[in-house]
Write an enzyme that holds these catalytic residues in place. Structure first.
Site, PDB file in Angstrom:
ATOM      1  N   LYS A   1      41.600  40.527  45.964  1.00  0.00           N
ATOM      2  CA  LYS A   1      40.289  39.384  45.300  1.00  0.00           C
ATOM      3  C   LYS A   1      40.111  39.575  43.530  1.00  0.00           C
ATOM      4  O   LYS A   1      40.736  41.144  43.233  1.00  0.00           O
ATOM      5  CB  LYS A   1      38.869  40.765  46.036  1.00  0.00           C
ATOM      6  CG  LYS A   1      37.733  40.164  45.219  1.00  0.00           C
ATOM      7  CD  LYS A   1      36.903  41.374  45.645  1.00  0.00           C
ATOM      8  CE  LYS A   1      35.780  41.505  45.740  1.00  0.00           C
ATOM      9  NZ  LYS A   1      34.181  42.220  46.093  1.00  0.00           N
TER      10      LYS A   1
ATOM     11  N   SER B   1      31.384  39.832  49.040  1.00  0.00           N
ATOM     12  CA  SER B   1      31.668  39.217  47.927  1.00  0.00           C
ATOM     13  C   SER B   1      32.727  39.234  48.221  1.00  0.00           C
ATOM     14  O   SER B   1      33.186  37.999  47.118  1.00  0.00           O
ATOM     15  CB  SER B   1      31.227  40.027  46.463  1.00  0.00           C
ATOM     16  OG  SER B   1      31.431  41.497  46.750  1.00  0.00           O
TER      17      SER B   1
ATOM     18  N   SER C   1      30.538  44.497  50.714  1.00  0.00           N
ATOM     19  CA  SER C   1      31.763  43.218  50.567  1.00  0.00           C
ATOM     20  C   SER C   1      32.800  42.702  51.527  1.00  0.00           C
ATOM     21  O   SER C   1      33.404  41.402  50.755  1.00  0.00           O
ATOM     22  CB  SER C   1      31.803  43.647  49.677  1.00  0.00           C
ATOM     23  OG  SER C   1      30.211  43.354  48.456  1.00  0.00           O
TER      24      SER C   1
END
Lengths: 489, 96, 485
Positions: A83, A158, A182
């Site tokens: 990420k 996210s 997330s």
């Protein structure tokens, strides 16, 4: 779905086994990953940056070592997507924000160091909601990520890019982060497994902070075993993180056991409330019934404080974020407007206006509000006290139950653009996941079924440091369900 | 109208405190959005937190420290990412 | 000479002193070297103190121990549990745009509270709190702060450990403020945690109100001398306002060292709101009684104890002992000399009287001179054995301060040996009497006027004549003249 080489479907542990036996070449395997990425990513946009050159160099180097009979690490050859809020030395790390569009860290996050030490191969940085603020990966400054199961829907957020890359076989495993759900949310929407560790178990050094007291780096994989494998590599004490607990890495792989006899599962009523799709509710209960068939007991329980978890979570996370993101003023790194003749205050204000997206700015403003004189007691302090009540209630309930279960998301993956008009509507998606972050307890999401091709995830939560229970229960359920999820790409 | 729970003046002040320049239009939008969100937060008012300690840290750790040892790393790579420099100084806009 | 404030004027001064813990090798929250003075800009930096994304602070244990010792030396209560807080505000010298500090409200507990410092003479100045925090970076302007088109930032200092010491408004005059600061500095130097001599290692802001009126904050005071000047100016400014029937505005003023005035900081559109909340990246610090006692037992000798010991051990006066222990370097110098010299009371007079006044005149600190204890003792021995007079000794001292030459060498090179040649002096006495007839007749009438004649004789010999002998010779000659006439 396009034809895909079988090699890409192998679990991480199997890749490592075959690499060590020289049955597959890492160079070939990684090459296939990048082929897959080239085919699929134009459709789903999971990646922001690819590190193909570096990855191929590492791949060849590992092959050379295995050919020489040298020892290789526990993740040798495994393709990892990271990420883009986790710092990777020499590789652009943007947090999906214009503010850090060209930021290249001079250091690796601790988890990255550990992955590299075990010969994992990082293939690229994945898309996310800007600064991890969002539940759909639509709030990236560089365009949304699309759900591999339905190209008109969101992958969740996210960590949408991380989940989508794994779901679409672009990478074997990925790292996401989880502040209020997330990692679990996109895991649920993309039909993969996401584990948020106990707070303090995985070092946050190198994780670009959104809300420090709530977040953890979270592994994502297609199978529970893969998540356990990654956890065993990245977890454990780090002296660079003062909130890192003084324990060694986990050995979660040793809990990949099919046995739930005697496990008492509590099912909080409040997490099945109005706002939860019937389809989702039914899927989760079906899964729970299956667990009962395997020897567990599932019982409804009421946790009244959970009703307030969302408000408490948002106040605390926004407050911390407003402070964490203050450093982005363009002086030392990052986005900087051409210095016209402004004074520093004006320059900072214009820089931040340009560099941050609307959701980020909204949360900074709200967080500033919640901490400001006159409101601190009513918002920030109150939220932290409510947090204590939630922890206490969970503590009590864990004396009666081994784990808790709920849907990961109250709804099915929604369509792109559907929830962008009203921020609060988007926030409500986190209703089931924020509790674990507030309490610092571990939580996992695994796919439990699909509805019209859309994945549904079931969430389990356990007391602090009881990831072993989560692994055991979800592994057992996974083996029993035998889902064979195939994305649309 | 959400103007009740938060005022335009407060929105402007927040923009100043957080160093984010906002236009008049944005001010109106923030007023509405923030107002709605703050209304939702109000539900915490109904929780009795008398005598409850806040949770600042969810872990039980205390006294995490390090030895007073200097290990100076090279600074050049850090200065390479600075947008505007003058010599070895970081150049910032004027103060006044 | 500055006239002291009118006694009836009721003045309340509080100080907020920031002391760098200069004995620490690394910064407060990272392992950068804290010894930044003299280094190129932006060389003592790392991702942590630069606040780069993803970095985290880790607390320096010795900083906590230093703070506990300071608390003990200031008679404070050490907290059993203390937290770090974030003080949120933007400024170009702040890498994170918040400062990790401590707080004493909203559930915050600083590392120590409620102590006092006793000034020489017995007045107690209460200390309300002591907290640990990080120093910001340094701003350099191209020109002055007002005219500079750009600001240059050096982050070498960012993250260095500071102990913030805050007093109650117990100080009653600008002079007392300076005395307090000197005492505080001496205490910190004796503890070995902070070296007040280092540039910028002790900075303070002051609050001052007069006649129970509005409190004005004065910032940007760079040294102790400036503290007294700034507060004197401010006191006068406020008094003048009141005299005109005007109100003193509650504000923050900036001390302009060059123009020697306090000025209103540019009126900001908004007032800051620091939004303190506990630092999530740092865990609480628990301090046990054992910890405190262990540190207490290891504490070095503090100024007050040293003062008493010097008086006892060396039999010097209290006034001298006070002055000596006001400055660690001076006290050490004294003791080093005293180890080698049998008349400590005399020695202390020389140091407290002569040496200090020369240093003050020359604007030097002891460590900036080339004077060694060996030199000092050397001078005194030369006087004791009659080689030079006391007056010459003072000259020699002045020279050694600058040149570091051994006293014997100076005496030899400049021919300063005391003249005790009686014949030679008698001839000179004759000359003095011839050249000063009026003085002679004065002296014949009034014995006290003899001093002029002796002075003239000393002058003729450039002060080298043995003063006792000079006195005898002049007296004898006068007696002889008196006898004749």
């Amino acid at each position: 779905m396009f034809h895909m080489p079988g090699i890409l479907e192998l679990p991480a542990s199997e890749i490592v086994r075959r690499v060590k036996l020289q049955e597959i070449s890492v160079e070939e395997y990684i090459g296939e990953c990048f082929e897959r990425i080239r085919t699929v990513d134009p459709k789903i946009h999971a990646f922001l940056t690819l590190t193909e050159d570096d990855a191929m160099v590492r791949a060849r180097e590992i092959d050379i070592r295995t050919r020489r009979g040298e020892k290789v690490g526990s993740l040798a050859g495994v393709a990892v997507a990271v990420k883009d809020n986790i710092c990777t030395m020499g590789v652009r790390t943007t947090c999906a924000s214009k503010m850090l569009e060209r930021f290249v860290p001079t250091y690796d996050a601790t988890v990255i160091e550990r992955l590299k030490a075990q010969d994992a191969v990082i293939v690229g940085k994945t898309n996310m909601d800007e600064f991890a603020m969002g539940s759909s990966t639509e709030q990236s400054a560089f365009g949304p990520t699309i759900n591999p199961y339905d190209l008109e829907r969101v992958p969740g957020g996210s960590s949408g890019g991380s989940a989508a890359s794994v779901a679409s076989f672009e990478a074997t495993v990925s790292l996401g982060s989880d502040t209020g759900g997330s990692a679990r949310c996109p895991a649920s929407f993309c039909g993969v497994v996401g584990l948020k560790p106990t707070y303090g178990l995985v070092s946050r050094y190198g994780l670009i902070a959104f809300a420090n007291s709530l977040e953890q780096i979270s592994p994502i994989g297609r199978r529970v075993a893969d998540v356990a494998t990654v956890m065993d590599c990245i977890s454990g004490h780090d002296s660079r993180d003062s909130t890192s607990v003084k324990t060694g890495p986990t050995s979660l792989r040793s809990h990949l056991i099919e046995d739930v006899s005697g496990i008492r599962v509590g099912v909080p009523k409040e997490l099945f409330g109005e706002g939860t799709d019937e389809v989702v509710s039914k899927s989760v209960w079906d899964a729970l019934k299956r667990l009962e068939g395997l020897g567990a007991t599932c019982e409804e329980v009421s946790l009244k404080s959970l009703k307030y978890a969302l408000a408490s979570y948002y106040i605390i996370s926004m407050s911390e974020a407003s402070s964490n993101l203050a450093r982005y003023d363009g002086l030392r790194y990052g986005f900087r407007l051409e210095d016209e003749d402004w004074d520093w205050s004006e320059a900072f204000s214009r820089n931040r206006r340009e560099g941050f997206g609307p959701e980020v700015k909204r949360r900074i403003m709200l967080g500033t509000y919640a901490l400001s004189a006159g409101y601190y007691n009513q918002y920030y302090l109150k939220a932290q006290k409510v947090r204590t009540l939630i922890r206490q209630e969970l503590s009590r309930v864990f004396k009666v139950f081994n784990i808790l279960a709920s849907p990961t998301m109250p709804i099915l993956p929604f369509k792109l653009g559907e929830k962008l008009r009203d921020p609060l509507e988007m926030y409500m998606c986190d209703f089931d996941t924020v509790t674990a972050n507030l309490a610092g307890i571990p939580a996992i999401s695994i796919p439990c079924s699909t509805y019209r091709g859309l994945p549904i995830g079931i969430q389990f939560m356990a007391p602090p440091f009881r990831e072993d229970l989560l692994i055991r229960v979800s592994y057992t359920l996974e083996k029993s369900l035998r889902l064979d999820l195939r994305p649309a790409v | 109208m959400s103007g009740r729970i938060i005022t335009s003046e407060e929105v402007r002040r927040l923009a100043w405190l957080s160093k984010i320049k906002i236009s008049k239009n944005e001010e109106r939008r923030y007023l509405e959005e923030m107002g709605e969100i703050l209304e939702y937060f109000k539900m915490l008012d109904e929780v009795d937190t008398e005598g409850v300690e806040p949770t600042y840290h969810v872990i039980e750790l205390v006294n995490v420290t390090r030895e007073d040892v200097a290990q100076q790393t090279s600074s050049n790579s850090l200065l390479e990412i600075v947008p505007v420099m003058k010599g070895r100084y970081v150049k910032a806009p004027r103060i006044i | 000479m500055r006239v002291e404030a009118v006694p009836e004027l009721k003045v309340k001064i509080g100080l907020e002193v920031h002391c760098q813990l200069t004995d620490l090798k690394s910064k407060l929250f990272c392992s950068c070297s804290a010894d930044y003075r003299g280094s190129e800009p932006n060389t003592h930096i790392c991702p942590v103190c630069m606040g780069l994304p993803g970095t985290l602070p880790v607390l320096n244990r010795k900083a906590v121990e230093d703070a506990i010792m300071i608390a003990l030396a200031l008679n404070m209560k050490v907290s059993s549990r203390t937290l770090f807080y974030r003080k949120n505000y933007f400024y170009p010298d702040m890498p994170k745009n918040f400062q990790i500090s401590q707080y004493d409200r909203a559930g915050g507990v600083p590392i120590a509270k409620d102590g006092y410092v006793t000034l020489d003479g017995g007045r107690k100045i209460r200390i309300s709190r002591l907290q640990l925090e990080e120093d910001p970076g340094k701003l350099v302007y191209e020109g002055t702060i007002e005219t500079s088109r750009a600001t240059l930032v050096d982050y070498n200092r960012a993250g260095v450990a500071l102990a913030e010491i805050v007093t109650e408004p117990d100080i009653t005059s600008p002079r007392e403020a300076r005395i307090f600061l000197q005492k505080l500095r001496s205490i910190l130097e004796h503890l070995g945690v902070s070296s007040g001599e280092l540039e910028g290692s002790m900075r303070c802001d002051a609050n001052i109100s007069i006649e129970g009126g509005t409190r004005v904050e004065v910032k940007n005071i760079s040294s102790f001398k400036e503290v007294e000047r700034a507060l004197n100016f401010e006191m006068t400014r406020q008094r003048n306002l009141l005299r005109k029937g005007l109100r003193v505005g509650r504000e923050t003023r900036h001390w302009d060292e060059l123009r020697r005035v306090t000025v209103t900081l540019r009126v900001k559109e908004e007032e800051e709101d620091y939004r303190y909340f506990p630092e999530p990246d740092l865990v609480p610090i628990l301090i046990s009684e054992e910890d405190v006692e262990r540190l207490r037992a290891s504490m070095p000798e503090l100024p007050d104890s040293r003062k008493r010991r010097l008086m006892e051990q060396y039999g010097i006066s209290m006034q001298n002992a006070e002055v000596l222990t006001d400055n660690k370097a001076l006290a050490e110098f004294f003791e080093a000399c005293a180890a080698d010299y049998g008349r400590p009371d005399l020695l202390s007079n020389w140091i407290v009287g002569d040496l200090l006044s020369y240093l003050y005149d020359m604007g030097l600190e002891l460590r900036e001179t080339k004077l060694t204890p060996g030199h000092m003792v050397g001078i005194l021995r030369l006087i004791d054995d009659g080689t030079i007079s006391g007056k010459i000794g003072k000259e020699v001292l002045k020279e050694i301060i600058i040149t570091g030459e051994a006293p014997e060498n100076i005496v030899k090179a400049r021919g300063l040996v005391r003249i005790s040649d009686r014949e030679y002096l008698e001839r000179l006495t004759e000359r003095v009497f011839e050249e000063n007839p009026k003085a002679v007749s004065d002296a014949l009438k009034d014995e006290k006027a003899i001093r002029f004649l002796v002075g003239q004789l000393m002058k003729l010999t450039d002060g080298k004549a043995d003063p006792q002998l000079a006195n005898i010779l002049v007296t004898n000659r006068l007696k002889a003249l008196a006898g004749k006439g």
